[in-house]
Design a protein around this motif. Sequence first.
Motif, short mmCIF file in Angstrom:
data_model
loop_
_atom_site.label_atom_id
_atom_site.label_comp_id
_atom_site.label_asym_id
_atom_site.label_seq_id
_atom_site.Cartn_x
_atom_site.Cartn_y
_atom_site.Cartn_z
N VAL A 169 0.86 -1.19 0.00
CA VAL A 169 0.00 0.00 0.00
C VAL A 169 0.90 1.23 0.00
CG1 VAL A 169 -1.80 1.26 1.24
CG2 VAL A 169 -1.79 -1.24 1.27
N VAL A 170 0.71 2.11 -0.98
CA VAL A 170 1.52 3.32 -1.10
C VAL A 170 0.70 4.51 -0.61
CG1 VAL A 170 2.87 4.78 -2.65
CG2 VAL A 170 2.66 2.32 -3.12
N LEU A 171 1.26 5.23 0.37
CA LEU A 171 0.54 6.36 0.95
C LEU A 171 1.37 7.63 0.86
CD1 LEU A 171 -0.82 4.69 4.21
CD2 LEU A 171 -2.07 5.11 2.09
N GLY A 172 0.73 8.73 0.56
CA GLY A 172 1.39 10.03 0.53
C GLY A 172 1.32 10.70 1.88
N VAL A 173 1.98 10.12 2.87
CA VAL A 173 2.00 10.69 4.22
C VAL A 173 3.42 11.14 4.55
CG1 VAL A 173 0.02 9.40 5.07
CG2 VAL A 173 2.28 8.39 5.25
N ARG A 174 3.51 12.16 5.40
CA ARG A 174 4.81 12.77 5.72
C ARG A 174 4.98 12.88 7.23
NH1 ARG A 174 4.94 17.70 4.74
NH2 ARG A 174 2.69 18.06 4.50
N LYS A 175 6.17 12.62 7.71
CA LYS A 175 6.46 12.74 9.14
C LYS A 175 6.32 14.17 9.64
CE LYS A 175 9.56 8.73 9.46
NZ LYS A 175 10.93 8.26 9.77
N ALA A 176 6.57 15.14 8.76
CA ALA A 176 6.52 16.55 9.17
C ALA A 176 5.10 17.05 9.38
CB ALA A 176 7.22 17.42 8.11
N GLU A 177 4.09 16.23 9.02
CA GLU A 177 2.70 16.66 9.21
C GLU A 177 2.41 16.92 10.68
OE1 GLU A 177 -0.49 14.61 6.89
OE2 GLU A 177 1.18 13.34 6.28
N SER A 178 2.89 16.03 11.55
CA SER A 178 2.65 16.18 12.99
C SER A 178 3.53 15.21 13.74
CB SER A 178 1.18 15.90 13.32
OG SER A 178 0.87 14.54 13.13
N ALA A 179 3.71 15.47 15.03
CA ALA A 179 4.50 14.57 15.87
C ALA A 179 3.81 13.22 16.00
CB ALA A 179 4.71 15.20 17.25
N THR A 180 2.47 13.24 16.04
CA THR A 180 1.72 11.99 16.14
C THR A 180 1.93 11.13 14.90
OG1 THR A 180 0.03 13.06 17.49
CG2 THR A 180 -0.58 10.99 16.44
N ARG A 181 1.87 11.79 13.73
CA ARG A 181 2.09 11.06 12.48
C ARG A 181 3.47 10.43 12.47
NH1 ARG A 181 -0.93 8.91 8.82
NH2 ARG A 181 -2.13 10.80 8.43
N GLU A 182 4.49 11.16 12.91
CA GLU A 182 5.86 10.63 12.92
C GLU A 182 5.97 9.44 13.86
OE1 GLU A 182 10.48 12.19 13.41
OE2 GLU A 182 8.81 13.52 13.91
N GLN A 183 5.32 9.54 15.03
CA GLN A 183 5.36 8.42 16.00
C GLN A 183 4.73 7.16 15.42
OE1 GLN A 183 3.41 10.01 19.48
NE2 GLN A 183 5.34 10.29 20.55
N VAL A 184 3.58 7.32 14.76
CA VAL A 184 2.87 6.18 14.18
C VAL A 184 3.72 5.53 13.09
CG1 VAL A 184 0.85 5.47 12.84
CG2 VAL A 184 0.57 7.03 14.78
N MET A 185 4.31 6.37 12.23
CA MET A 185 5.12 5.84 11.14
C MET A 185 6.36 5.12 11.67
SD MET A 185 4.74 9.01 8.42
CE MET A 185 5.65 8.23 7.09
N ASP A 186 7.00 5.68 12.69
CA ASP A 186 8.18 5.04 13.27
C ASP A 186 7.81 3.72 13.96
OD1 ASP A 186 9.82 7.06 12.39
OD2 ASP A 186 9.81 8.16 14.29
N LEU A 187 6.62 3.67 14.56
CA LEU A 187 6.18 2.48 15.28
C LEU A 187 6.06 1.27 14.35
CD1 LEU A 187 5.01 1.23 17.93
CD2 LEU A 187 2.75 1.98 17.13
N HIS A 188 5.63 1.51 13.10
CA HIS A 188 5.39 0.41 12.17
C HIS A 188 6.55 0.18 11.19
CE1 HIS A 188 1.22 1.47 13.41
NE2 HIS A 188 1.10 0.17 13.42
N SER A 189 7.63 0.90 11.37
CA SER A 189 8.76 0.76 10.44
C SER A 189 9.44 -0.60 10.59
CB SER A 189 9.78 1.88 10.67
OG SER A 189 10.33 1.77 11.97
N ILE A 190 10.10 -1.04 9.52
CA ILE A 190 10.84 -2.31 9.51
C ILE A 190 12.31 -1.98 9.33
CG2 ILE A 190 11.17 -4.51 8.33
CD1 ILE A 190 8.26 -4.32 7.39
N ASP A 191 13.15 -2.41 10.27
CA ASP A 191 14.59 -2.12 10.20
C ASP A 191 15.18 -2.63 8.89
OD1 ASP A 191 14.53 -0.94 12.68
OD2 ASP A 191 15.22 -2.73 13.76
N GLY A 192 15.94 -1.77 8.24
CA GLY A 192 16.64 -2.16 7.03
C GLY A 192 15.78 -2.21 5.79
N SER A 193 14.54 -1.71 5.87
CA SER A 193 13.64 -1.75 4.72
C SER A 193 12.95 -0.40 4.54
CB SER A 193 12.58 -2.84 4.91
OG SER A 193 11.61 -2.79 3.87
N ILE A 194 12.63 -0.06 3.30
CA ILE A 194 11.87 1.17 3.05
C ILE A 194 10.38 0.92 3.27
CG2 ILE A 194 13.54 2.10 1.41
CD1 ILE A 194 11.64 1.22 -0.84
#
Length: 493
Positions: A169-194
């Motif tokens: 799923v490709v989403l046009g979301v940005r970490k700079a939108e809000s601190a909450t958005r950045e936290q959510v994106m970091d929470l679901h990230s996979i080490d070593g992968s985009i």
Amino acid sequence: MSTDNLDVSNTGQEKGESVFDSRSLEDIYEEIREAYLADERPWVIGYSGGKDSTTALQLIWYAIKEIPDEQQTKPIHVISSDTLVETPKIVNHITSTLENINEYAEKEDLPFEAHKVTPKVDDSFWVNLIGRGYPAPNQTFRWCTERLKIDPADRFIENKVSEHGEVIVVLGVRKAESATREQVMDLHSIDGSILSRHNKFANAFVYTPIEDWIVDDVWSYLLQVECPWGKENRDLAALYQEADDECPMVIDTKTPSCGNSRFGCWTCTVVSEDKAMQNMIDEGDEWMEPLLEFRDFLKSTQDPDEKPKYRQVKGRQHGYVKTKTNGDNGIIPRAHKFEFCKDLLRKLLETQKEVNEQIPDDEEMDLIRDEELREIRRIWREERADWEDSVPKIYREAMEEDIGWVQDDYGAFGETEAKLLKEIADKHDVPPELVQRLLDTELQHHGMKRRASIYNEIDKVMREDWRPMEEIVADIEGEENVENWQYTSESQT
């Protein structure tokens, strides 16, 4: 196009380092191409019509276009959620964009296919608000987001997972939108992968190609790189003038309401006022004034002092009365009263008629669709004991025309029977709605070979609180508050 060709000036509200300070545009395109060619998983791009999702889609379009034809084997689905109560201007923008995407993809032999996803009739805004009597959404009871936006997109993703095993799923979301958005994106990230993990589906992964972009990067790219599917990005920029922000592709209930945005729902009552719609009216779209008036009226029904006038004292599902637990002896207002629902439907149809008399260029808008009217009719007949069959009657009175109403199975009882039953019930001091519900329950189970469930349904009906509203209020809140709970059509403003 190299970074040198993009003029990135720090004029946006977001602060931070431009992505182009460390990466070239070609580097971003190459990352997209590598991600596309890495496996056989199809892509699903969430497109809201706003600046961020347009940027993500445009980046992918240009990147994929440079891949040799024989390697463009994976389908790329572009989906856009239409809540069916979108701000009118954005509906036209998204619809024409999806048409252009399909037209240009076919013309250029690219693997893109655009789809519009919509809520099921049973989940639509009007069926729940008017049919079931749900109160207008607010911050604590935002029942609309999941039904109107998340579920339609989820169904599409689930279908593709079932078909292909896994999807990206490709989403046009940005970490700079809000601190909450950045936290959510970091929470679901996979080490070593985009890629990131999807918050709901184990077999879906998320790719966010503009996650490190700031708002100036977005506008610099859109205004300097031509839209590849025949649209004009400066028209998109014009839609944003004086608007707060876009409504993103919603994938969870933590996403803020977009009621202040030109990309939100015109019915949104989660925000205190609809600045975007007011701005459009001020800029010359006076035909939208009836929409704003209707929305503001819905908002007014959330006033704590006004709620008793429009809401029932007992719940819709179980028929119980709930009282406040904060030391106050007050009743918690429940679903909309049936009489108010009928007036609300009439008001909506009159608004539709007024809008269509004023809308320019001989266009026409259906604020509520025929299938929604038919579903509301079914719910009223089954759950509200509406023997008078109110929906066709209200439609004829408001629209001065008719649509093809299907004859249902509830023809045994009508307006004449309802009046007769009320006379008899009043004479014997029995709630007429109770008798109607029991008779309707029998009809719904008539002819069945196994009728065991009818006893459970009868028990459920009999367990409801059938005391008159006046008696319930007087008992809990005192006789002096009975008037607050009374509703007549004249109480509407």
